[in-house]
Each structure stands twice: as C-alpha cells, then as structure tokens.
Design a protein around this motif. Structure first.
Motif, mmCIF file in Angstrom:
data_model
loop_
_atom_site.group_PDB
_atom_site.id
_atom_site.type_symbol
_atom_site.label_atom_id
_atom_site.label_comp_id
_atom_site.label_asym_id
_atom_site.label_seq_id
_atom_site.Cartn_x
_atom_site.Cartn_y
_atom_site.Cartn_z
ATOM 1 N N ASP A 1 -80.512 -40.146 -18.679
ATOM 2 C CA ASP A 1 -80.162 -39.493 -19.933
ATOM 3 C C ASP A 1 -81.231 -39.988 -20.895
ATOM 4 O O ASP A 1 -81.189 -41.117 -21.379
ATOM 5 N N SER B 1 -81.530 -34.802 -24.712
ATOM 6 C CA SER B 1 -81.311 -34.225 -26.030
ATOM 7 C C SER B 1 -82.600 -34.440 -26.784
ATOM 8 O O SER B 1 -82.933 -35.558 -27.160
ATOM 9 N N ASN C 1 -77.388 -45.776 -26.145
ATOM 10 C CA ASN C 1 -76.865 -45.473 -27.480
ATOM 11 C C ASN C 1 -75.482 -46.095 -27.698
ATOM 12 O O ASN C 1 -75.259 -46.781 -28.693
ATOM 13 N N ARG D 1 -83.694 -41.006 -25.785
ATOM 14 C CA ARG D 1 -84.554 -41.921 -26.553
ATOM 15 C C ARG D 1 -85.557 -42.605 -25.614
ATOM 16 O O ARG D 1 -85.756 -43.813 -25.649
ATOM 17 N N THR E 1 -70.552 -37.310 -24.808
ATOM 18 C CA THR E 1 -70.597 -35.977 -24.203
ATOM 19 C C THR E 1 -70.839 -36.041 -22.690
ATOM 20 O O THR E 1 -70.293 -35.223 -21.955
ATOM 21 N N THR F 1 -78.839 -44.322 -19.056
ATOM 22 C CA THR F 1 -79.100 -43.834 -20.416
ATOM 23 C C THR F 1 -80.146 -44.724 -21.080
ATOM 24 O O THR F 1 -79.935 -45.930 -21.219
ATOM 25 N N PHE G 1 -72.816 -41.692 -22.815
ATOM 26 C CA PHE G 1 -72.601 -41.212 -24.170
ATOM 27 C C PHE G 1 -71.338 -40.338 -24.135
ATOM 28 O O PHE G 1 -70.975 -39.821 -23.082
ATOM 29 N N LYS H 1 -83.614 -36.178 -30.563
ATOM 30 C CA LYS H 1 -83.955 -37.557 -30.905
ATOM 31 C C LYS H 1 -85.469 -37.729 -30.725
ATOM 32 O O LYS H 1 -86.233 -37.341 -31.583
ATOM 33 N N THR I 1 -76.438 -39.956 -38.162
ATOM 34 C CA THR I 1 -77.047 -39.799 -36.841
ATOM 35 C C THR I 1 -78.566 -39.658 -36.939
ATOM 36 O O THR I 1 -79.109 -39.299 -37.988
ATOM 37 N N ARG J 1 -72.377 -47.582 -37.019
ATOM 38 C CA ARG J 1 -73.798 -47.386 -36.731
ATOM 39 C C ARG J 1 -74.520 -46.872 -37.976
ATOM 40 O O ARG J 1 -74.165 -45.819 -38.504
ATOM 41 N N GLU K 1 -76.367 -31.504 -19.612
ATOM 42 C CA GLU K 1 -75.374 -32.312 -18.874
ATOM 43 C C GLU K 1 -74.371 -31.393 -18.194
ATOM 44 O O GLU K 1 -74.026 -31.569 -17.013
ATOM 45 N N GLN L 1 -79.481 -27.966 -26.656
ATOM 46 C CA GLN L 1 -79.433 -29.391 -27.012
ATOM 47 C C GLN L 1 -79.132 -30.190 -25.758
ATOM 48 O O GLN L 1 -79.310 -29.665 -24.647
ATOM 49 N N GLY L 2 -78.710 -31.437 -25.891
ATOM 50 C CA GLY L 2 -78.549 -32.277 -24.707
ATOM 51 C C GLY L 2 -77.346 -31.913 -23.849
ATOM 52 O O GLY L 2 -77.426 -31.869 -22.613
ATOM 53 N N ARG L 3 -76.224 -31.640 -24.505
ATOM 54 C CA ARG L 3 -74.997 -31.487 -23.706
ATOM 55 C C ARG L 3 -74.967 -30.298 -22.779
ATOM 56 O O ARG L 3 -74.393 -30.406 -21.702
HETATM 57 N N1 F0G Z 1 -77.036 -38.484 -24.605
HETATM 58 C C1 F0G Z 1 -77.199 -39.408 -25.565
HETATM 59 C C2 F0G Z 1 -77.622 -40.783 -25.198
HETATM 60 C C3 F0G Z 1 -76.944 -39.065 -26.907
HETATM 61 O O1 F0G Z 1 -77.095 -40.000 -27.843
HETATM 62 C C4 F0G Z 1 -76.553 -37.740 -27.224
HETATM 63 C C5 F0G Z 1 -76.280 -37.351 -28.594
HETATM 64 C C6 F0G Z 1 -76.414 -36.821 -26.167
HETATM 65 C C7 F0G Z 1 -76.672 -37.224 -24.885
HETATM 66 C C8 F0G Z 1 -75.979 -35.397 -26.412
HETATM 67 O O2 F0G Z 1 -76.992 -34.674 -26.971
HETATM 68 O O3 F0G Z 1 -76.068 -33.958 -29.181
HETATM 69 O O4 F0G Z 1 -78.113 -32.914 -28.211
HETATM 70 O O5 F0G Z 1 -75.901 -32.450 -27.227
HETATM 71 N N2 F0G Z 1 -76.153 -38.179 -29.533
HETATM 72 C C9 F0G Z 1 -75.948 -37.894 -30.957
HETATM 73 C C10 F0G Z 1 -75.674 -39.180 -31.678
HETATM 74 C C11 F0G Z 1 -74.975 -36.812 -31.240
HETATM 75 O O6 F0G Z 1 -75.332 -39.125 -32.873
HETATM 76 O O7 F0G Z 1 -75.815 -40.250 -31.094
HETATM 77 P P1 F0G Z 1 -76.748 -33.439 -27.947
#
Ligand code: F0G
Length: 455
Positions: A212, A252, A183, A215, A123, A179, A121, A255, A47, A403, A101, A96-98
């Motif tokens: 979202d 999140s 991803n 990135r 989550t 998003t 994504f 990234k 990741t 990936r 959300e 973190q990101g989730r």
């Molecule tokens: N949104 C996107 C587009 C993500 O790629 C991720 C996490 C999240 C939300 C959630 O964020 O992990 O900080 O809670 N993506 C990681 C990955 C885990 O490996 O693509 P998070």
C-alpha cells in the motif's frame, strides 16, 4: 535544514475567525470538526490526502490534458512514468486509492481468507472485510508504544507472519500487504531489510506481496537517512529497489503522487492485469483513464517524478519534524520518532483525566479548533472503539491519537509555529479540557457524522 525549495506564485487567502465565531461554528457542527466548513478553518491539518499544492509543471500539464475516451496521450505519459519510477510491468489508473484496493481484493480475497498487513489503513481493512476476508495487523510491538524509539517502527513482525501462515495455511492467504509508510501507526517507515525478509517468507510459500504505497517516497527517504548501506543511493534508486521486492502495489496518489485526485493499481502478473481491467471497466472506467480526466493523469505523471526530488523530501520530512520538535521541547506528549507526514499527539498522556468512553480524541480536536481555528484528525475511540459481539462490552483502541497532518507544499513554518503555540497553550491548560458525550451516531463509520455535546 533547508527552507522550502520553491517560492510561492499563487496564494489562497485564509479566513481568520474569532473565538466567539468558532464557538458558534463548533456548536453547530456537533463538536465534530469533520462537519465544519473548510472555509471556517484557518490551518487545516485534517489530512495530507488530496491537499497538496501542485507545481507550475503540474498546472502546465493540465493544459495538455487529452480528454479522449480511449487512448489519451496522458495515459501513455503516466505509463512511462509508472514503469520508470515504480518499475511494475502493468498498471491501471483509478480515481483514488480505495478503488484500487477494492479491485485487487475483489479478485484475490475469498470468504474466510486472511490478509496480513503491517497495519491496514481503514479503507484497506474495510475492503478486506467487505469480501468476507479477515484483515490482520502484524506490525512490530513497538508500534503500539508511542514512546518506543525504533527507526523503522512500521516494520512487520516476521515471526508473527510466519506464525499466521503456519496457523491458517498459505492457501488461506491470497496476498500479504505492507503499508509504506504506516499511516495508522504514526506514519512510521518500513526498512528495506524488513521488506526483504517479508519477501523471502512470501516467496517461500508462493504468496504475492503487495505494497500500500500511498507514501512510498517518504518511506524511501527514511531508508536513505536511517538504513545502513543506503546513504549514498538516490531516493529514485531506493524506490525501484523497494518496488522490486513486490508483486504489485495499490497507491492513493493523493499523497506522494502530489495530486488532488488519483490512484493506481500496479502489478507484474499479466493474468491478474487482464482480470483487473475487467473490474476496472465495471467500476472506474476504460483502462486508459480509470475514473480520471486526461489532465489528472498528466498532473500525476509529473507529480510521481517531482516527489523523488531529495531537496523537496528533506524539506518535507523536515517540516514535520520541525513541528514535532517544537511540541516535544515543551513536553507535549507525541508519538516518536516523528513520522513522514504528520505529528501524532498521544492523548493517553495529554488528557489522562478523560476516559476513552468520553472521546478524548474529539475533545482535543474541538478544543484545538476553538483555540486557534486549527483542524486535526481524531484517531482514537471515536473511530476505533467497537462493541464485542458476544459480551456487548466496548473495546477501546490501544492508541488514542490525534493527527496533525501536514499537506505537501502548502503551509510555511510560520503556520507550524502557530500550530505549535496553540497546542502548547492547550497543553498548559489541559485540565480545563472536558470529555464529550455522543448525541447522534450512524451505525457504520460513525466518526464522519457523529455529533457530541460537552460534558
Ligand atoms: N492507504 C493508506 C495508507 C492511506 O493513508 C489512504 C488514505 C488510503 C490507502 C486510501 O486512499 O483516500 O485515496 O482512497 N488516507 C487518507 C488519510 C484518507 O487521511 O490518511 P484514498
């Protein structure tokens, strides 16, 4: 192409194992690379999340961390950064990101509501479902064809969006999400034009639009490089314009925030902000720290500015492309165009002899580890196959991908050469790779703990 716009000041030694050791490690991990100790991995491309190398200014920032419970100075630094970089009026930090959300959907989503996204994504989709909502993916059809060359393959299909709104009614859609970059669909960008079109539709129906934005800087860089009219704008300007079309974002920051931990939820609506703070206090902590230490907030406020550096972005996106090109030159089937943070290998073409019922994604990641001590993310039947509730039939995902996710500022192109050579070697001997059968699986999110045996 430019070389790394930084030099290395601190190094982390890596262990290099031999094939015999890796055979043993893999067997003990049930052929699931998620269950291998990171120490036993040579090049870790699982990741790009939380795996960035911080800069000297970020490390220095840790020293000015103010660990006061309420009103720490680092929160105000971050608040200024969020306003200047993203432009939203209000925000809360999250760990973190989730959680961002979770909080947004707790407030917005009711049972039976629909949440459209170009592609959720894992989550975000799971958090919509958790509130009784229905996540819908409305990405353009090209996204499902790994060979379709579209400069903005992450775009939302605006016709699909209109059709959904007409079908279920705008009152059933509490928000639309995009998003950036996409991803789940290959790290592909979304164009400014598409964002504007989606904005127009959501405005017409009075539906808020959220990004979202994990990135966001890589997405803005692609707009600069690929979209007419943006070639002379700075990435910072493009980010402000993009964010200007949204009512808020979840992020999140692990990234493009260039930090190892952190997230945020930003918005312009004051009423929403008041509600968000109540949920945040319940779930993450007081609104001036939101589940993070003061030092983490400081590293983030530095990282959110550093990521806009166009030399950095050119090198970053260039490194991903460098790996993609090496593989392509040798005929390895990859998803194209190469996205912003990872090279995705198309296993339907790489391992056509392994049916999805035998988990080609994990068969590949196990083989890659065995061959070179390299870890990649399996994004195919292991994670996304599901049972049809009515017929009991297993429905396999359209895309069977692996990936190769590149952490930011961590590996050199010598590492990329090793990765490319190892994948190419596997490709030349692909007939020897065999499928797997499951010997243990958990009832939910099985890909994290599943165990296999080779067939
Ligand atoms: N949104 C996107 C587009 C993500 O790629 C991720 C996490 C999240 C939300 C959630 O964020 O992990 O900080 O809670 N993506 C990681 C990955 C885990 O490996 O693509 P998070």
């Amino acid at each position: 192409m430019i070389a790394e716009p930084y030099r290395i000041k601190v190094v982390e030694p890596l262990k290099i194992t031999n094939r015999e050791e890796r055979e043993e490690i893999l067997k003990n991990a049930g052929y699931n690379v998620m269950l291998i100790k990171a120490e036993d991995v040579y090049i870790d491309l699982l990741t790009d999340s939380g795996t960035s190398a911080m800069s000297q200014n970020q490390w220095a920032g840790l020293m000015v961390g103010d660990e006061s419970y309420a009103g720490c100075r680092n929160f105000y630094h971050l608040e200024k950064t969020v306003k200047e970089v993203l432009g939203f009026k209000y925000f809360v930090p999250t760990h973190q990101g989730r959680p961002a959300e979770n909080i947004l959907f707790r407030i917005k989503v009711k049972k039976g509501d629909y949440v459209p996204n170009n592609m959720h994504f894992d989550t975000t989709g799971a958090h919509v479902l958790d509130k009784g909502g229905i996540p819908v993916n409305l990405v353009i059809d090209e996204a499902y064809d790994p060979q379709a060359l579209h400069p903005f393959k992450g775009n939302m299909d605006v016709k699909k969006l209109r059709d959904l709104i007409k079908k279920v009614g705008p009152e059933k859609i509490p928000l639309v999400m995009i998003t950036i970059t996409n991803n789940t669909g290959g790290g592909e960008p979304v164009s400014m034009e598409n964002i504007k079109e989606v904005k127009k539709i959501t405005e017409e129906y009075g539906i808020p639009l959220f990004f979202d934005a994990a990135r966001f800087a890589e997405n803005a860089y692609f707009i600069k490089k690929r979209e007419k009219g943006y070639e002379n704008k700075s990435v910072a300007e493009i980010v402000r314009e993009m964010m200007g079309y949204a009512d808020g974002c979840t992020m999140s920051c692990k990234k493009d925030g260039l930090v190892n931990i952190g997230g945020l939820l930003a918005m312009n609506d004051k009423e929403l902000f008041e509600k968000v703070k109540q949920h945040l206090i319940l779930l993450e902590g007081f609104p001036t720290y939101g589940g993070l230490a003061g030092r983490d907030l400081e590293a983030l406020s530095v990282g959110l500015r550093e990521v806009l550096d166009e030399n950095y972005l050119e090198w970053r996106v260039g490194q991903v492309k460098y790996l993609g090109n090496k593989l392509k030159e040798e005929g390895v089937p990859i998803m194209e165009p190469v996205g912003g943070h990872a090279v995705y290998i198309d296993l339907k073409r790489f391992l056509p002899h392994i049916p999805q019922s035998q988990f080609p994604d994990n068969a590949f990641t196990a083989a890659l580890y065995l061959e070179g001590g390299i870890r990649a993310a399996a994004l195919g039947s292991t994670a996304f196959a599901r049972k049809d509730e009515k017929t009991g039939e297993i429905i396999y995902p359209k895309l069977e991908l692996v990936r190769l996710t590149i952490p930011r500022r961590v590996y050199t192109n010598s590492h990329m050469d090793v990765v490319a050579n190892t994948v190419i070697k596997l490709y030349k001997n692909r007939d020897k790779i065999r499928g797997l059968k499951i010997v243990y699986e958990a009832p939910v999110l099985r890909h994290f703990t599943v165990r296999f045996e080779p067939l």
